[in-house]
Design a protein around this motif. Structure first.
Motif, PDB file in Angstrom:
ATOM      1  N   GLN A  80      11.764  18.158 -38.257  1.00 22.55           N
ATOM      2  CA  GLN A  80      11.215  18.925 -37.139  1.00 22.55           C
ATOM      3  C   GLN A  80       9.700  19.046 -37.253  1.00 22.55           C
ATOM      4  OE1 GLN A  80      13.311  22.667 -37.135  1.00 22.55           O
ATOM      5  NE2 GLN A  80      15.300  21.671 -36.877  1.00 22.55           N
ATOM      6  N   MET A 105       7.413  17.445 -34.324  1.00 25.89           N
ATOM      7  CA  MET A 105       6.668  18.353 -33.459  1.00 25.89           C
ATOM      8  C   MET A 105       5.164  18.281 -33.692  1.00 25.89           C
ATOM      9  SD  MET A 105       7.226  22.449 -32.767  1.00 25.89           S
ATOM     10  CE  MET A 105       8.711  22.138 -31.806  1.00 25.89           C
ATOM     11  N   ALA A 163      16.662  30.073 -38.843  1.00 22.33           N
ATOM     12  CA  ALA A 163      16.025  28.826 -39.259  1.00 22.33           C
ATOM     13  C   ALA A 163      16.012  28.775 -40.776  1.00 22.33           C
ATOM     14  CB  ALA A 163      14.603  28.745 -38.697  1.00 22.33           C
ATOM     15  N   GLU A 173      14.534  20.566 -41.197  1.00 20.83           N
ATOM     16  CA  GLU A 173      13.247  21.175 -40.855  1.00 20.83           C
ATOM     17  C   GLU A 173      12.086  20.260 -41.228  1.00 20.83           C
ATOM     18  OE1 GLU A 173      12.689  25.294 -41.657  1.00 20.83           O
ATOM     19  OE2 GLU A 173      14.201  25.755 -40.139  1.00 20.83           O
ATOM     20  N   ASN A 179      10.623  28.910 -43.107  1.00 14.29           N
ATOM     21  CA  ASN A 179      11.292  28.453 -41.891  1.00 14.29           C
ATOM     22  C   ASN A 179      10.328  27.566 -41.115  1.00 14.29           C
ATOM     23  OD1 ASN A 179      13.578  30.611 -41.979  1.00 14.29           O
ATOM     24  ND2 ASN A 179      11.725  31.868 -41.903  1.00 14.29           N
ATOM     25  N   HIS A 180      10.839  26.898 -40.103  1.00 16.56           N
ATOM     26  CA  HIS A 180       9.968  26.329 -39.074  1.00 16.56           C
ATOM     27  C   HIS A 180       9.657  27.497 -38.139  1.00 16.56           C
ATOM     28  CE1 HIS A 180       9.365  23.061 -35.729  1.00 16.56           C
ATOM     29  NE2 HIS A 180       8.369  23.920 -35.813  1.00 16.56           N
ATOM     30  N   TYR A 240       7.545  28.462 -35.708  1.00 19.38           N
ATOM     31  CA  TYR A 240       7.451  28.411 -34.246  1.00 19.38           C
ATOM     32  C   TYR A 240       8.827  28.224 -33.617  1.00 19.38           C
ATOM     33  CZ  TYR A 240       6.783  26.779 -29.529  1.00 19.38           C
ATOM     34  OH  TYR A 240       6.893  26.638 -28.165  1.00 19.38           O
ATOM     35  N   LYS A 241       9.613  27.314 -34.162  1.00 17.95           N
ATOM     36  CA  LYS A 241      10.946  27.068 -33.614  1.00 17.95           C
ATOM     37  C   LYS A 241      11.813  28.321 -33.724  1.00 17.95           C
ATOM     38  CE  LYS A 241      14.751  23.733 -33.874  1.00 17.95           C
ATOM     39  NZ  LYS A 241      15.868  24.661 -34.150  1.00 17.95           N
ATOM     40  N   THR A 251      22.159  32.230 -35.128  1.00 18.44           N
ATOM     41  CA  THR A 251      20.769  31.848 -34.877  1.00 18.44           C
ATOM     42  C   THR A 251      20.003  31.924 -36.194  1.00 18.44           C
ATOM     43  OG1 THR A 251      20.207  34.146 -34.308  1.00 18.44           O
ATOM     44  CG2 THR A 251      20.711  32.654 -32.471  1.00 18.44           C
ATOM     45  N   ASN A 298      10.569  30.968 -31.164  1.00 12.75           N
ATOM     46  CA  ASN A 298      10.949  30.576 -29.805  1.00 12.75           C
ATOM     47  C   ASN A 298      12.423  30.836 -29.551  1.00 12.75           C
ATOM     48  OD1 ASN A 298      10.282  29.487 -27.246  1.00 12.75           O
ATOM     49  ND2 ASN A 298      11.131  27.510 -27.845  1.00 12.75           N
ATOM     50  N   GLN A 299      13.200  30.829 -30.616  1.00 19.08           N
ATOM     51  CA  GLN A 299      14.634  31.056 -30.522  1.00 19.08           C
ATOM     52  C   GLN A 299      14.996  32.540 -30.460  1.00 19.08           C
ATOM     53  OE1 GLN A 299      18.427  30.437 -33.564  1.00 19.08           O
ATOM     54  NE2 GLN A 299      16.629  29.146 -33.779  1.00 19.08           N
ATOM     55  N   TYR A 318       2.327  28.429 -32.282  1.00 20.33           N
ATOM     56  CA  TYR A 318       2.449  26.964 -32.321  1.00 20.33           C
ATOM     57  C   TYR A 318       1.156  26.322 -32.833  1.00 20.33           C
ATOM     58  CZ  TYR A 318       2.688  22.136 -30.673  1.00 20.33           C
ATOM     59  OH  TYR A 318       2.662  20.771 -30.606  1.00 20.33           O
TER      60      TYR A 318
END
Length: 389
Positions: free
Chosen positions: A186, A190, A300, A183, A140-141, A143-144, A298, A147-148, A163
């Protein structure tokens, strides 16, 4: 044959039945046709040891260090939070934990180091100090995703550290694999790495082990959901239990996997919680299901359960989020639903046998043609070969 050491904060569960364990095992099983691979995994228990899958593929499960049990975080009322274990890896990264001892041992004979996530990055003691290539094979990403879905206030204080670790891994690795084009973009937007080193390695399946045998028609349609104890899966299970079941009393909902553990056994008459199931039972569930449901809101990466359902030829009703990154088309490969109309879409689907047969065939054909682990591993091998180990 070049030797690869893979670092991960969870283990293979044999046989793997859900989530990241499917990717973790099957991708490296395929790559072990070309490389000598050791998985260095962190167990949740006090016993470790070596498991040999083949002469070129093995896993060393590292026992949980006593420091993990001694470390206490500011969690109120003995609250159990998904991210607690992940945070402990961050907190203890500078301590002499047992995992580092085994890393040292296997590192000496390895030609390449692969990280499955950022959480063990600081356990890689020689990153930036040696000439061995590093790869970030992301699930997954992270950090994203964190954060979610991280809700706990104590946990969210660690987001800046996560991060920083993921940025360091993305920018310092020689190769980064993302599970979807979204991703990949992303990571580039980022962390600002060289975009040429960010490649795709989607989640996959073994088509030959997912052939669906025609079954007798159920007296009451069965809708299947499988999910691990991962917050987005628990959210999906809760939606089935507290929303879909009441609106679709004529449907029997079967929920398997550790996402069940968050709910009482006393439920509506048309919901069955099976908990974690062995591989053979999962295959039986695939044969018996009339359709699969995937109400994900939700998360990733790409959804492994979607791949498994479609590869098995099970007609799927899913949110757009549940099929993210796979290029599926509504009413061709699956049926698109959202939170407001999910129940209506299920009811319509079970009354339309012609539509279910069509999307079952088309969905299976598309997934099995494009997302086999062997095909994905071949692409990864080609990228690794450019590193000139």
């Amino acid at each position: 044959m070049n030797k690869i050491l893979v670092l991960n904060h969870f283990t293979v569960i044999w046989p793997p039945v859900s989530g990241g364990t499917l990717r973790y095992f099957y991708l490296y099983k395929e790559l072990s046709r070309f490389f000598d691979i050791t998985l260095l995994s962190q167990t949740q228990g006090t016993k470790g040891g070596l498991i040999t899958f083949s002469p070129t593929f093995r896993e060393y499960k590292v026992e949980k260090d006593p420091l993990f049990h001694e470390l206490t975080l500011d969690v109120k009322n003995n609250e159990v939070i998904y991210e607690l274990e992940l945070i402990k890896y961050i907190e203890l990264s500078n301590q002499p934990v047992v995992y580092k001892k085994y890393f040292e041992q296997f590192y000496k004979t390895s030609d390449l180091i692969i990280h499955e996530s950022p959480y063990l990055l600081e356990y890689d003691l020689y990153l930036g100090l040696d000439k061995k290539p590093r790869i970030y094979n992301s699930h997954n990403h992270e950090y994203k995703l964190a954060n979610q879905i991280w809700r706990n206030e104590t946990a969210r204080k660690y987001l800046p550290a996560l991060y920083k670790m993921e940025k360091k891994l993305v920018t310092s690795a020689h190769l980064v694999f993302a599970t979807s084009a979204a991703e990949r973009e992303q990571f580039i937007d980022m962390y600002k790495p060289n975009p040429n080193k960010i490649k795709l390695a989607p989640n996959g399946i073994h088509p030959e082990s997912r052939l669906r045998i025609k079954k007798k028609k159920n007296s009451r349609p069965k809708a299947l959901f499988i999910g691990s104890a991962y917050p987005p899966n628990i959210e999906a299970a809760e939606f089935i239990i507290h929303h879909l079941a009441a609106k679709c009393p004529e449907i029997e909902f079967i929920i398997a996997g550790e996402s069940c553990t968050s709910f009482s056994k006393s439920l509506a008459h048309n919901v069955t919680l099976l908990g974690r199931v062995p591989h053979n039972q999962k295959l039986r569930l695939f044969k018996e299901a009339d359709l699969a449901v995937n109400p994900m809101f939700t998360g990733a990466g790409t959804n492994l359960k979607t791949l498994e359902f479609l590869s098995a030829g099970i007609p799927l009703v899913s949110t757009n989020f549940g099929v993210r990154g796979l290029g599926l088309k509504d009413h061709k490969h699956y049926i698109l639903a959202d939170k407001a109309d999910f129940a209506d879409k299920i009811k319509h689907a079970v009354r339309n046998a012609e539509l279910l047969n069509y999307i079952s065939y088309k969905g299976q054909e598309y997934i099995n043609s494009n997302f086999s682990w062997r095909k994905i591993a071949k692409s990864i091998r080609e990228e690794i070969s450019k590193l000139h180990l």
